[in-house]
Motif scaffolding. Structure first.
Motif, PDB file in Angstrom:
ATOM      1  N   LYS A 204       0.825  -1.222   0.000  1.00  0.00           N
ATOM      2  CA  LYS A 204       0.000   0.000   0.000  1.00  0.00           C
ATOM      3  C   LYS A 204       0.855   1.265   0.000  1.00  0.00           C
ATOM      4  CE  LYS A 204      -3.482  -2.394   2.805  1.00  0.00           C
ATOM      5  NZ  LYS A 204      -4.118  -2.434   4.156  1.00  0.00           N
ATOM      6  N   SER A 205       2.171   1.105  -0.091  1.00  0.00           N
ATOM      7  CA  SER A 205       3.084   2.234   0.050  1.00  0.00           C
ATOM      8  C   SER A 205       2.942   3.259  -1.068  1.00  0.00           C
ATOM      9  CB  SER A 205       4.527   1.727   0.088  1.00  0.00           C
ATOM     10  OG  SER A 205       5.450   2.792   0.057  1.00  0.00           O
ATOM     11  N   SER A 206       3.064   4.539  -0.677  1.00  0.00           N
ATOM     12  CA  SER A 206       3.060   5.642  -1.643  1.00  0.00           C
ATOM     13  C   SER A 206       4.475   6.136  -1.941  1.00  0.00           C
ATOM     14  CB  SER A 206       2.228   6.809  -1.083  1.00  0.00           C
ATOM     15  OG  SER A 206       0.905   6.413  -0.831  1.00  0.00           O
ATOM     16  N   ILE A 207       5.473   5.514  -1.313  1.00  0.00           N
ATOM     17  CA  ILE A 207       6.862   5.953  -1.506  1.00  0.00           C
ATOM     18  C   ILE A 207       7.298   5.710  -2.948  1.00  0.00           C
ATOM     19  CG2 ILE A 207       9.259   5.660  -0.788  1.00  0.00           C
ATOM     20  CD1 ILE A 207       7.570   6.841   1.410  1.00  0.00           C
ATOM     21  N   ARG A 208       7.711   6.770  -3.612  1.00  0.00           N
ATOM     22  CA  ARG A 208       8.195   6.676  -4.999  1.00  0.00           C
ATOM     23  C   ARG A 208       9.608   7.215  -5.148  1.00  0.00           C
ATOM     24  NH1 ARG A 208       4.947   3.643  -4.883  1.00  0.00           N
ATOM     25  NH2 ARG A 208       3.091   3.270  -6.154  1.00  0.00           N
ATOM     26  N   LYS A 209      10.036   8.057  -4.196  1.00  0.00           N
ATOM     27  CA  LYS A 209      11.379   8.626  -4.243  1.00  0.00           C
ATOM     28  C   LYS A 209      12.122   8.291  -2.954  1.00  0.00           C
ATOM     29  CE  LYS A 209       9.919  12.764  -6.818  1.00  0.00           C
ATOM     30  NZ  LYS A 209       9.881  14.247  -6.778  1.00  0.00           N
ATOM     31  N   VAL A 210      13.350   7.848  -3.097  1.00  0.00           N
ATOM     32  CA  VAL A 210      14.206   7.588  -1.939  1.00  0.00           C
ATOM     33  C   VAL A 210      15.509   8.348  -2.119  1.00  0.00           C
ATOM     34  CG1 VAL A 210      15.516   5.858  -0.656  1.00  0.00           C
ATOM     35  CG2 VAL A 210      13.201   5.326  -1.458  1.00  0.00           C
ATOM     36  N   TYR A 211      15.864   9.124  -1.106  1.00  0.00           N
ATOM     37  CA  TYR A 211      17.125   9.872  -1.110  1.00  0.00           C
ATOM     38  C   TYR A 211      18.098   9.204  -0.138  1.00  0.00           C
ATOM     39  CZ  TYR A 211      14.857  13.739  -3.585  1.00  0.00           C
ATOM     40  OH  TYR A 211      14.205  14.505  -4.516  1.00  0.00           O
ATOM     41  N   LEU A 212      19.239   8.776  -0.648  1.00  0.00           N
ATOM     42  CA  LEU A 212      20.325   8.226   0.177  1.00  0.00           C
ATOM     43  C   LEU A 212      21.356   9.332   0.369  1.00  0.00           C
ATOM     44  CD1 LEU A 212      20.849   4.680  -1.373  1.00  0.00           C
ATOM     45  CD2 LEU A 212      20.492   5.120   1.052  1.00  0.00           C
ATOM     46  N   VAL A 213      21.464   9.831   1.587  1.00  0.00           N
ATOM     47  CA  VAL A 213      22.247  11.044   1.832  1.00  0.00           C
ATOM     48  C   VAL A 213      23.485  10.733   2.661  1.00  0.00           C
ATOM     49  CG1 VAL A 213      22.167  13.422   2.667  1.00  0.00           C
ATOM     50  CG2 VAL A 213      20.072  12.328   1.823  1.00  0.00           C
ATOM     51  N   GLY A 214      24.629  11.208   2.182  1.00  0.00           N
ATOM     52  CA  GLY A 214      25.888  10.999   2.891  1.00  0.00           C
ATOM     53  C   GLY A 214      26.616  12.296   3.163  1.00  0.00           C
ATOM     54  N   ARG A 215      27.393  12.322   4.249  1.00  0.00           N
ATOM     55  CA  ARG A 215      28.143  13.523   4.618  1.00  0.00           C
ATOM     56  C   ARG A 215      29.323  13.775   3.684  1.00  0.00           C
ATOM     57  NH1 ARG A 215      27.955  15.054  10.384  1.00  0.00           N
ATOM     58  NH2 ARG A 215      26.180  14.009  11.349  1.00  0.00           N
ATOM     59  N   ARG A 216      29.895  12.688   3.170  1.00  0.00           N
ATOM     60  CA  ARG A 216      31.090  12.828   2.328  1.00  0.00           C
ATOM     61  C   ARG A 216      30.751  12.476   0.878  1.00  0.00           C
ATOM     62  NH1 ARG A 216      35.920   9.823   5.221  1.00  0.00           N
ATOM     63  NH2 ARG A 216      34.402   8.150   5.471  1.00  0.00           N
ATOM     64  N   GLY A 217      31.745  12.170   0.083  1.00  0.00           N
ATOM     65  CA  GLY A 217      31.527  11.975  -1.335  1.00  0.00           C
ATOM     66  C   GLY A 217      31.402  10.522  -1.749  1.00  0.00           C
ATOM     67  N   PRO A 218      31.233  10.268  -3.045  1.00  0.00           N
ATOM     68  CA  PRO A 218      31.067   8.903  -3.533  1.00  0.00           C
ATOM     69  C   PRO A 218      32.282   8.008  -3.285  1.00  0.00           C
ATOM     70  CG  PRO A 218      31.303  10.453  -5.359  1.00  0.00           C
ATOM     71  CD  PRO A 218      31.128  11.270  -4.134  1.00  0.00           C
ATOM     72  N   VAL A 219      33.460   8.587  -3.224  1.00  0.00           N
ATOM     73  CA  VAL A 219      34.658   7.782  -2.951  1.00  0.00           C
ATOM     74  C   VAL A 219      34.623   7.243  -1.522  1.00  0.00           C
ATOM     75  CG1 VAL A 219      37.182   7.853  -2.743  1.00  0.00           C
ATOM     76  CG2 VAL A 219      36.058   9.000  -4.658  1.00  0.00           C
ATOM     77  N   GLN A 220      33.964   7.978  -0.617  1.00  0.00           N
ATOM     78  CA  GLN A 220      33.919   7.573   0.787  1.00  0.00           C
ATOM     79  C   GLN A 220      32.643   6.806   1.153  1.00  0.00           C
ATOM     80  OE1 GLN A 220      34.553  10.995  -0.036  1.00  0.00           O
ATOM     81  NE2 GLN A 220      36.741  10.514  -0.088  1.00  0.00           N
ATOM     82  N   ALA A 221      31.787   6.522   0.194  1.00  0.00           N
ATOM     83  CA  ALA A 221      30.543   5.795   0.484  1.00  0.00           C
ATOM     84  C   ALA A 221      30.876   4.478   1.187  1.00  0.00           C
ATOM     85  CB  ALA A 221      29.770   5.529  -0.803  1.00  0.00           C
ATOM     86  N   ALA A 222      30.129   4.167   2.245  1.00  0.00           N
ATOM     87  CA  ALA A 222      30.493   3.056   3.130  1.00  0.00           C
ATOM     88  C   ALA A 222      29.961   1.702   2.689  1.00  0.00           C
ATOM     89  CB  ALA A 222      30.001   3.354   4.550  1.00  0.00           C
ATOM     90  N   CYS A 223      29.266   1.642   1.566  1.00  0.00           N
ATOM     91  CA  CYS A 223      28.690   0.374   1.109  1.00  0.00           C
ATOM     92  C   CYS A 223      29.730  -0.472   0.375  1.00  0.00           C
ATOM     93  CB  CYS A 223      27.502   0.638   0.194  1.00  0.00           C
ATOM     94  SG  CYS A 223      27.933   1.613  -1.267  1.00  0.00           S
ATOM     95  N   THR A 224      29.366  -1.714   0.098  1.00  0.00           N
ATOM     96  CA  THR A 224      30.205  -2.595  -0.707  1.00  0.00           C
ATOM     97  C   THR A 224      29.681  -2.620  -2.138  1.00  0.00           C
ATOM     98  OG1 THR A 224      28.868  -4.525  -0.140  1.00  0.00           O
ATOM     99  CG2 THR A 224      30.749  -4.046   1.280  1.00  0.00           C
ATOM    100  N   ALA A 225      30.537  -3.032  -3.050  1.00  0.00           N
ATOM    101  CA  ALA A 225      30.160  -3.064  -4.466  1.00  0.00           C
ATOM    102  C   ALA A 225      29.001  -4.026  -4.714  1.00  0.00           C
ATOM    103  CB  ALA A 225      31.370  -3.456  -5.311  1.00  0.00           C
TER     104      ALA A 225
END
Length: 487
Positions: A204-225
């Motif tokens: 039933k979700s109305s969510i269509r946009k998700v923002y993933l926000v980080g303090r630093r840049g893409p080089v420092q993103a903490a996720c794995t490939a």
């Protein structure tokens, strides 16, 4: 509710009549990966070790059950290995036993030669910014527990219907898991072991946009490939990444040269940015990666008192501090409107009475798993017979397998202490161990759930799941778990 689970003196006498008196009594608190790996290594390292694994939940396996995303079944295969450990003749799982409520740490230390605390992190770090307590703001841990059927978050009820936008603070693997669950087709999720209440809400979700926000840049993103590749591969998903955020500094280049993971993450983000269309199509779900932003405060809705309406962000830039790039504010601000905010900024462990604890780092002070009473210069004073493993030992980092190496280190320390350290003399003394604990819990009318009770819950979940073409239908309330466990 009266239940005859481990409430029988006859059972107690029968269970221990054949046990030798010279056993090494070991208690592991926490039945997640850290706890089970510790038990497994301990059983292999010491032929006379009897290991009891305690957990406050009626169900074992910790974050493998309540933390791993439902669409990652391959990660949960380790449960088979943990089941073999639990069924070892010298091992016993004791569920529904809450350290600090059912039994104190001091009591466990009196009952056992060795106590290993591996109960993980069941709280959250806080941002400490205005508006953090507004309705519609949750921790990622709570949200993950909600969709995974953890009984503590059964009634979370995140608002997925009155807003079309979700903001996730953080860009680690947990943040990506949460975003993927919000954006992925519910038809695909319906074949997983996702909790039924969560699936119903997502449908039933109305969510269509998700923002993933980080303090630093893409080089420092903490996720794995691997995690990043999975979310970028969601069908018919519009990906937005600003070109200006992908510009690299000489320090960024140096970080990428020394970290294959960071380099691969940056390459995936860069490729997604260049291959994505300029704008989304009508009705298309959107994932926005937003870099160089830190939350300054949460803004309250003008239409609904106490409800979050937006996040006020300060733009950041990177500054080198002690050889590391850190985010510092620029004095420029912008808002992202959203009625749902999920904070994926880190889990936090909870101390118990009698346990040394570093409040700042959220861990137990330790040396290779040995709990430290205090440090004075070069002098380390140890808490004899007390050890830690997992997130309580090193902080909330790593993957499931990280706990294997963590457990190996702690067990090596235990074995060293048994052969040439502080446990040489005390380990020869007789301790009540399991028998003493069960008698204590019986006197306090604590209902203990053995592994056989979990097997009944497991069978019931699988049976209910088969009716819906799912691997299992999780029992997600305390009432359901206690009811099935007592039948």
């Amino acid at each position: 509710m009266q239940m005859a689970i481990f409430r029988s003196r006859t059972w107690l006498s029968r269970a221990f009549s054949s046990l030798p008196s010279n056993l090494l009594r070991v208690c592991v608190v926490g039945s997640g990966p850290a706890g089970f790996y510790t038990a497994e290594k301990m059983l292999k390292a010491h032929p006379k070790a009897e290991v009891d694994i305690l957990d406050r939940l009626p169900t074992p396996f910790g974050l493998v059950r309540s933390g791993v995303a439902p669409d990652h079944p391959e990660t949960k295969i380790v449960i088979n290995q943990f089941t073999r450990v639990a069924k070892n003749d010298r091992c016993m799982f004791l569920g529904n036993v809450n350290l600090g409520l059912s039994v104190s740490l001091k009591e466990l230390r009196d009952l056992y030669h060795v106590v290993v605390l591996a109960y993980g992190a069941e709280s959250d770090r806080v941002l400490g910014v205005p508006g953090e307590d507004l309705e519609g703001i949750h921790s990622a841990r709570e949200f993950v527990w909600w969709y995974n059927g953890h009984p503590d978050c059964r009634n979370l009820a995140p608002d997925l219907q009155t807003t079309d936008t979700a903001v996730i603070l953080g860009q680690g693997n947990v943040a990506l898991d949460v975003a993927r669950i919000l954006l992925r087709s519910t038809a695909e999720l319906a074949t997983t072991d996702i909790a039924s209440h969560a699936l119903g809400a997502l449908e039933k979700s109305s969510i269509r946009k998700v923002y993933l926000v980080g303090r630093r840049g893409p080089v420092q993103a903490a996720c794995t490939a691997k995690e990043l590749r999975e979310i970028l591969g969601i069908k018919d998903l519009y990906i937005n990444i600003q070109d200006v955020d992908l510009q690299k500094s000489p320090m960024d280049e140096e970080e990428m040269r020394t970290s294959r993971i960071q380099k691969r993450v940056y390459e995936l983000l860069s490729k997604a940015a260049t291959s994505s269309p300029v704008s989304p199509t009508t009705g298309q779900r959107e994932l926005h990666f937003v870099f160089f932003r830190k939350p300054d405060r949460f803004l309250e809705s003008e239409k609904r008192n106490g409800k979050v309406a937006a996040v006020h962000f300060e733009k950041t830039t990177l500054k080198v501090d002690s050889g590391r790039q850190v985010a510092v504010g620029t004095g420029e601000y912008e808002d992202i409107e959203s009625g749902l905010v999920l904070k994926s900024i880190g889990y936090k462990s909870i101390p118990v009475d009698g346990l040394p604890f570093d409040q700042h780092r959220g861990v137990v002070p330790n040396s290779r798993g040995r709990v430290l009473q205090t440090t004075s210069g070069d002098l380390l004073l140890l808490e004899e017979g007390l050890y830690v493993c997992g997130w309580l030992k090193r902080g909330p980092t790593g993957i499931v397998a990280t706990n294997l190496y963590c457990a190996e280190e702690t067990v090596v320390s235990i074995m060293e202490d048994l052969t040439q350290g502080p446990l040489v003399s005390t380990s020869t003394l007789s301790k009540p161990g399991r028998e003493g604990l069960l008698e204590l819990l019986d006197n306090r009318k604590v209902t203990v759930f053995p592994f056989s009770t979990w097997e009944k819950i497991d069978a019931e979940e699988k049976q209910q799941g088969s009716l819906k073409h799912k691997p299992r239908e999780k029992l997600s309330s305390w009432q359901e778990l206690l009811k099935v466990g007592s039948e």
